[in-house]
Motif scaffolding. Structure first.
Motif, PDB file in Angstrom:
ATOM      1  N   ASN A  98      33.631  23.769  14.258  1.00  0.00           N
ATOM      2  CA  ASN A  98      31.979  24.089  13.111  1.00  0.00           C
ATOM      3  C   ASN A  98      31.468  25.152  13.568  1.00  0.00           C
ATOM      4  OD1 ASN A  98      32.635  22.188  11.567  1.00  0.00           O
ATOM      5  ND2 ASN A  98      31.023  20.338  12.978  1.00  0.00           N
ATOM      6  N   LYS A  99      32.491  26.067  13.850  1.00  0.00           N
ATOM      7  CA  LYS A  99      31.044  27.940  14.909  1.00  0.00           C
ATOM      8  C   LYS A  99      31.657  27.298  16.307  1.00  0.00           C
ATOM      9  CE  LYS A  99      30.943  29.812  10.396  1.00  0.00           C
ATOM     10  NZ  LYS A  99      29.712  30.220   9.358  1.00  0.00           N
ATOM     11  N   ASN A 100      31.582  26.085  16.610  1.00  0.00           N
ATOM     12  CA  ASN A 100      30.675  26.001  17.785  1.00  0.00           C
ATOM     13  C   ASN A 100      31.944  26.544  18.859  1.00  0.00           C
ATOM     14  OD1 ASN A 100      28.137  24.955  17.456  1.00  0.00           O
ATOM     15  ND2 ASN A 100      29.003  23.447  16.042  1.00  0.00           N
ATOM     16  N   LYS A 101      31.332  27.203  19.595  1.00  0.00           N
ATOM     17  CA  LYS A 101      32.153  27.592  20.802  1.00  0.00           C
ATOM     18  C   LYS A 101      32.863  26.824  22.491  1.00  0.00           C
ATOM     19  CE  LYS A 101      33.804  31.769  19.238  1.00  0.00           C
ATOM     20  NZ  LYS A 101      33.984  32.621  18.810  1.00  0.00           N
ATOM     21  N   LYS A 102      31.519  26.628  22.132  1.00  0.00           N
ATOM     22  CA  LYS A 102      30.644  25.375  23.337  1.00  0.00           C
ATOM     23  C   LYS A 102      29.539  24.400  22.740  1.00  0.00           C
ATOM     24  CE  LYS A 102      30.965  28.514  27.310  1.00  0.00           C
ATOM     25  NZ  LYS A 102      30.390  29.023  28.490  1.00  0.00           N
ATOM     26  N   ALA A 103      30.296  22.924  23.899  1.00  0.00           N
ATOM     27  CA  ALA A 103      29.396  22.166  23.831  1.00  0.00           C
ATOM     28  C   ALA A 103      28.718  21.350  24.370  1.00  0.00           C
ATOM     29  CB  ALA A 103      29.730  20.660  22.395  1.00  0.00           C
ATOM     30  N   TYR A 104      28.337  20.270  25.096  1.00  0.00           N
ATOM     31  CA  TYR A 104      27.706  19.457  26.004  1.00  0.00           C
ATOM     32  C   TYR A 104      28.530  18.440  25.396  1.00  0.00           C
ATOM     33  CZ  TYR A 104      23.361  21.774  26.754  1.00  0.00           C
ATOM     34  OH  TYR A 104      22.990  23.198  27.045  1.00  0.00           O
ATOM     35  N   TYR A 105      29.247  17.640  26.722  1.00  0.00           N
ATOM     36  CA  TYR A 105      30.323  16.521  26.899  1.00  0.00           C
ATOM     37  C   TYR A 105      29.360  15.184  27.825  1.00  0.00           C
ATOM     38  CZ  TYR A 105      34.061  18.519  25.060  1.00  0.00           C
ATOM     39  OH  TYR A 105      34.837  19.889  24.477  1.00  0.00           O
ATOM     40  N   HIS A 106      29.437  14.519  26.978  1.00  0.00           N
ATOM     41  CA  HIS A 106      28.304  13.461  28.185  1.00  0.00           C
ATOM     42  C   HIS A 106      30.407  11.799  28.407  1.00  0.00           C
ATOM     43  CE1 HIS A 106      24.999  15.392  27.406  1.00  0.00           C
ATOM     44  NE2 HIS A 106      24.191  14.511  28.981  1.00  0.00           N
ATOM     45  N   MET A 107      30.277  10.722  29.135  1.00  0.00           N
ATOM     46  CA  MET A 107      31.271   9.676  29.174  1.00  0.00           C
ATOM     47  C   MET A 107      30.361   8.897  28.588  1.00  0.00           C
ATOM     48  SD  MET A 107      33.489   8.192  30.839  1.00  0.00           S
ATOM     49  CE  MET A 107      33.570   8.965  33.204  1.00  0.00           C
TER      50      MET A 107
ATOM     51  N   VAL B  52      30.567  15.033  22.392  1.00  0.00           N
ATOM     52  CA  VAL B  52      30.526  16.255  21.949  1.00  0.00           C
ATOM     53  C   VAL B  52      29.597  16.678  21.188  1.00  0.00           C
ATOM     54  CG1 VAL B  52      31.868  18.244  21.877  1.00  0.00           C
ATOM     55  CG2 VAL B  52      32.949  16.033  22.657  1.00  0.00           C
ATOM     56  N   SER B  53      28.571  17.259  21.737  1.00  0.00           N
ATOM     57  CA  SER B  53      26.926  17.368  21.251  1.00  0.00           C
ATOM     58  C   SER B  53      27.032  19.024  21.338  1.00  0.00           C
ATOM     59  CB  SER B  53      25.951  16.715  21.496  1.00  0.00           C
ATOM     60  OG  SER B  53      25.748  17.155  23.054  1.00  0.00           O
TER      61      SER B  53
ATOM     62  N   VAL C 228      25.772  -0.336  29.123  1.00  0.00           N
ATOM     63  CA  VAL C 228      26.354   0.615  29.656  1.00  0.00           C
ATOM     64  C   VAL C 228      26.374   0.818  30.876  1.00  0.00           C
ATOM     65  CG1 VAL C 228      26.854   3.394  30.421  1.00  0.00           C
ATOM     66  CG2 VAL C 228      25.813   1.831  27.767  1.00  0.00           C
ATOM     67  N   PHE C 229      27.639   0.462  31.981  1.00  0.00           N
ATOM     68  CA  PHE C 229      27.733  -0.335  33.463  1.00  0.00           C
ATOM     69  C   PHE C 229      28.431   1.027  34.378  1.00  0.00           C
ATOM     70  CE2 PHE C 229      31.926  -1.057  31.588  1.00  0.00           C
ATOM     71  CZ  PHE C 229      33.097   0.039  32.684  1.00  0.00           C
ATOM     72  N   TYR C 230      28.386   2.500  33.223  1.00  0.00           N
ATOM     73  CA  TYR C 230      28.741   3.583  34.196  1.00  0.00           C
ATOM     74  C   TYR C 230      29.045   5.275  33.317  1.00  0.00           C
ATOM     75  CZ  TYR C 230      31.521   7.214  36.979  1.00  0.00           C
ATOM     76  OH  TYR C 230      31.625   8.092  37.659  1.00  0.00           O
ATOM     77  N   LYS C 231      27.828   6.423  33.438  1.00  0.00           N
ATOM     78  CA  LYS C 231      28.349   6.753  32.402  1.00  0.00           C
ATOM     79  C   LYS C 231      27.998   8.304  33.745  1.00  0.00           C
ATOM     80  CE  LYS C 231      22.971   7.219  32.383  1.00  0.00           C
ATOM     81  NZ  LYS C 231      21.619   7.029  31.775  1.00  0.00           N
ATOM     82  N   GLU C 232      28.601   9.414  32.765  1.00  0.00           N
ATOM     83  CA  GLU C 232      28.792  10.779  33.197  1.00  0.00           C
ATOM     84  C   GLU C 232      27.917  11.706  32.477  1.00  0.00           C
ATOM     85  OE1 GLU C 232      32.921   9.861  36.433  1.00  0.00           O
ATOM     86  OE2 GLU C 232      33.019  11.309  34.653  1.00  0.00           O
ATOM     87  N   ASN C 233      27.405  12.834  32.773  1.00  0.00           N
ATOM     88  CA  ASN C 233      27.086  13.944  31.956  1.00  0.00           C
ATOM     89  C   ASN C 233      28.355  15.514  33.083  1.00  0.00           C
ATOM     90  OD1 ASN C 233      26.439  16.354  31.307  1.00  0.00           O
ATOM     91  ND2 ASN C 233      23.736  16.045  31.847  1.00  0.00           N
TER      92      ASN C 233
END
Length: 119
Positions: free
Chosen positions: A53-62, A9-10, A37-42
């Protein structure tokens, strides 16, 4: 080798390209540690369940990783150091699973429903 799944989570104030570059840097760290890394998702920009830390949204990567535990230790060390990473979580998997995650399935279903409503 062992199998792992890591969700990163960035920060929201990164551009989508910067968030992708951040993940690519972590992939390089893994490849230098003899892991693959054999599989990834954005999953994109999503709302957080609660402010972090005052963030209400974030970028997720798996990332799904095949490699030694030492590679995961090194990855997690770098994730902790990075100012751009808000949270991360790594779990161990039983097998090499390349199926689509439920997060991405739900996102695709929502997109399909929206398109059908518009037609």
């Amino acid at each position: 080798m062992a199998y792992f799944e890591t969700v990163i989570v960035s920060r929201r104030d990164l551009t989508p390209a910067q968030a992708d570059d951040l993940v690519k840097n972590f992939e390089k760290i893994l490849s230098n540690s003899k892991a693959e890394v054999f599989y990834k998702e954005n999953w994109g920009l999503l709302s957080l369940a609660y402010p972090i830390n005052k963030n209400k949204k974030a970028y997720y990567h798996m990332l799904r990783i095949d490699g030694p535990a030492a590679a995961i230790t090194e990855l997690e060390r770098n994730l902790r150091i990075s100012d751009d990473v808000i949270r991360f979580m790594t779990i161990s998997l039983d097998s090499k699973d390349k199926t689509i995650s439920s997060m991405l399935k739900n996102k695709k279903e929502e997109t399909t429903e929206t398109e059908q409503e518009g037609a």
